[in-house]
Design an enzyme around this catalytic site. Sequence first.
Site, PDB file in Angstrom:
ATOM      1  N   SER A 125     -43.701 -18.337  47.828  1.00  0.00           N
ATOM      2  CA  SER A 125     -43.175 -18.355  49.201  1.00  0.00           C
ATOM      3  C   SER A 125     -41.718 -17.953  49.321  1.00  0.00           C
ATOM      4  CB  SER A 125     -43.350 -19.759  49.792  1.00  0.00           C
ATOM      5  OG  SER A 125     -44.720 -20.070  49.939  1.00  0.00           O
ATOM      6  N   GLU A 157       0.777  -1.229   0.000  1.00  0.00           N
ATOM      7  CA  GLU A 157       0.000   0.000   0.000  1.00  0.00           C
ATOM      8  C   GLU A 157       0.814   1.289   0.000  1.00  0.00           C
ATOM      9  OE1 GLU A 157      -3.252   0.166  -0.321  1.00  0.00           O
ATOM     10  OE2 GLU A 157      -3.530  -2.003  -0.291  1.00  0.00           O
TER      11      GLU A 157
END
Length: 755
Positions: free
Chosen positions: A360, A93
Site C-alpha cells: 500500500s 635513500e
Amino acid sequence: MSSSPDRRRARLRAAALRIGAVAALYLLCFRIAPRLSPYAGQAALDSLRFSVVVLDADGGELQALPVGDGLRRLYVPAASAPPELERLVLRAEDRRFRLHPGVDALALLRAAAQNAGDGRTVSGASTLSMQVARLLSPRPRTMGAKIAEAWEALQLESRVGKSGILDLYLNLIPFGRNVEGFGAAARVYFGASLDRLTRAQLMVLCVIPRAPARYDPAESPEAARDATLRLAAAMGDDPARAAEATDEALSSALDGSRGGVWPFRAPHYLAYLRSSGALDGIDGKEPFRTAIEPALQSWLEDLAARTVDEARAKRVTNAAALFVRPSDMRVAAWVGSVDFHDAEGAGQVDGVTMRRQPGSTLKPFLYALALESGWDASTVIPDVPTDFGGAEVYVPANFNNQFNGPVRLRQALASSLNIPAVYTLERIGVEPFANFLVADGFRSIDEQRGSLGLGLALGNAEISLFELVRAYGLFMNDGIPAALNDGGGLSPYAADEKAIVDPRVAALVRDILTRHPDRTLAFGRGGHGRLKFDGAIKTGTSNQFNNIWAVGFTSDLLGGVWMGNFSGSTVVGTADSGYPAAMLSSTLEAFSSHEPFPPLSGLEKRRVCALSGMAATDACPHALEEYFLPGKGLLPCDWHGSGPSGVTVRYPQEYRTWLSRYRYASASTAKTADLRIARPVDGAVFYLDPSAPIDGQEFLVEAFGSGTGSLSMDGVTYWSGAFPAKVWLPLIRGAHIVDASQDDGSLTEIEVETR
C-alpha cells in the site's frame, strides 16, 4: 704592457664561453631534451589514483576504498607530511637529491666501484627520481632497464620538479601488506595517521621499502631494528637514546594479520556510490564527504538487527533502511542488510536497491494523481464489495475485511483502504498512473509496463526502497521529483526538473497522511502509525506477506524500512507491518526535531457533509472542514433530507448491496439517478491476454439510471432491464462505442479500445 690586460680579458671570455657551453650542454641534456622528448610513463602519471577516503557528515572515516585488488594508497601531500620525514627519507635513500638532475653521477661511480670490488651488486645508486620512474614504468631488473630508468628520471624531473618527485615517492613507494605510500603504511604498521607518528616510528617506516618482507617490524623486529639504528646513526642520533626510541617504536608495531585497521562502515552505501558513478573521476587526493550521520547510521544498524531477531519466529530474516534529510534529500543513513558479512543469509545483497512488491505504500501517489486530475479530498469513493477485471475477475478486500460504504478520498488514503484505491485507479487509468510513477523516479515501473494492471493500486509491481523513499520527497519538496543527494557537492535536483503535481496538491497529500484521526476507519486510534508529533507513517505488505514495509516522515527526516527475506521463498505468515513501523516510529522520535509542518497555504476551507463529501446543508447531521483549490465548485449535499420522522438518507444506487449486507434499514437507495456509465471510464484501453483464449475475455460495464433501459456495444444490445446495470461485454480487438439508454430516450456513451 697593454697586451697583458687584453690576454686576461680574452681568457675570461674564453672561460665564460666554456662555462656557457657547459651550462647549455647541461640544460640541453638534462632539462630541454628530457622535457621535449616523449615520456613513456606519462599515461601512468596522468591516470594515477589514490584510495578515496569516504567520510561521514562529522568527518569520521567510513572507508578508504582500495585502488584495485585490495591495494590501498592514501595520499599525503609532501608539504603536509611531518617535516622530519623528508630529512629521513633523503638521508636513507638519496642524500644529494637536491643537487642532481635526477641521476646522481657520484653515486653511480661509487656503486660501480663497490660492485666491481665485491664481484656482485651491493649498491644500486638509484635516486628517488629513478625509483619513482621505475614505479611508474615497471621493468625487469636489467642494465637496459637501469639506463631507461635514468633517462625517465631526467624526464620526470623536467616535468614535475623536485617537490613533485618527493610527493610521488612518499605516496607510491611499496611497503608490503598491500599498501603503498607512507600514509597507508602508517595505518597498517602503527594504526595511526602519519602526522601522529613519533620520529622513531618514522625511521622504522623509512627502512621498510628497501625490503618490506625483511624489515617488517612485526614479523622481523631484529632486522628492522638493525636497519633503523643504522639510519639513526647516519642522522647523528645519540646511540642509547636511538636504541630506546627504536625499541619503543617496534613494540607499537601492529601484526599484519590484525583486523580493524581499515574502517568498514556503511558498506552497502559505499557499494552504491561506486556502482552509481558518484566516485568516478575522483583521484583520491581529497576526501569525499558524505552526509551519513554516524549516530543515526549506528542506531539503525543496531535496531535492524534487534528487530529481525524479534521477528525470526515469523520467518523474517533480514531488514533494510534508508533515511534522508528532506530539505536537500541528502542521504543520512543507509542499511542494506543486518549483517554484510553473513554469507549464508546473503548479507551482501542490498535491501535498499533490491526490488520487491511495496504493497500500500504507493497509494499516496495514486491519490496525488487523482487530486491533480480534478478530484477533491472530499470526493466520495465507494468502499463496497466490488469485482474488477475481465477474463480473470479481481476482487480486492480491505486489510480488516470490512466494507465502509461511501468514504471520502481523505479517509480512503489515511486508512489505506484497498477497494477505493483500485476503484480510483480504474478511473484514473493504469497507464497514466504508471507514467506518473515513472516521472517521480520509479524507473523500475517503466520496465514492467506490459504486466501492470489494477493491482498496481495495491503495489503489486516490484520497486526498490531506494525509489520509494526518493519518491516520497515529492510531498516534501513542492511536488518536484527529488534525486537523492550523496554529499560531496552533488546537487539534489536535476536542473530541468519541474513539479509533476501542483505544490498545493503535494502539501494536501502530506496533510492527509499526517492527520491521525482520519486513520481510525482501518487502524483505530493507536499503533505505531500514530506519532506523538507532526509526521506520518505509511505501511505496506505484499500479497504473499513476504515483504513488509514502512515509509514515513517528519518536517526534517524522511525514511523507509523493508523487512522480509532475500530469498523470497518463505513467508512472514501474517501481514504484520508493525515491525518496520516500530523501527520507523522510534527513529523519527529519536532523530527528528518534531517541528510541525507549515500551515497549508493557497487552499480554501469549505464545510462538507461527512457522508457525501458535498457542500454541507442544514439537513446534514455531521459536517467538517476540508481543503479545496480556490474556486472549486461544490454542489450541495443531496444525500440528506428532512422528513416527518427527521433526517432521511438516500444513498446512490451503487451502495444497494452494501446497505443490504450491513442491514441499514433506516437508509434507502435512490430509485432514480442521472444516466451515466460508471465503469469503465471513457477512453479506457484494455489488453487481451495472449496466454488465454480470446473467447471468454471480457470487461465489466456498470451503469446507473432511472427506470428501465438497455446497454449496447457498437449497436448490439447486450442487456435490457431496470437500472442499475452490471454487464460483462466481450473484449474484441479495436475501438468500440458502448452506450446506455433509458426508455425515456436519454442516451450516454463512452469509447473503449481493446489491443
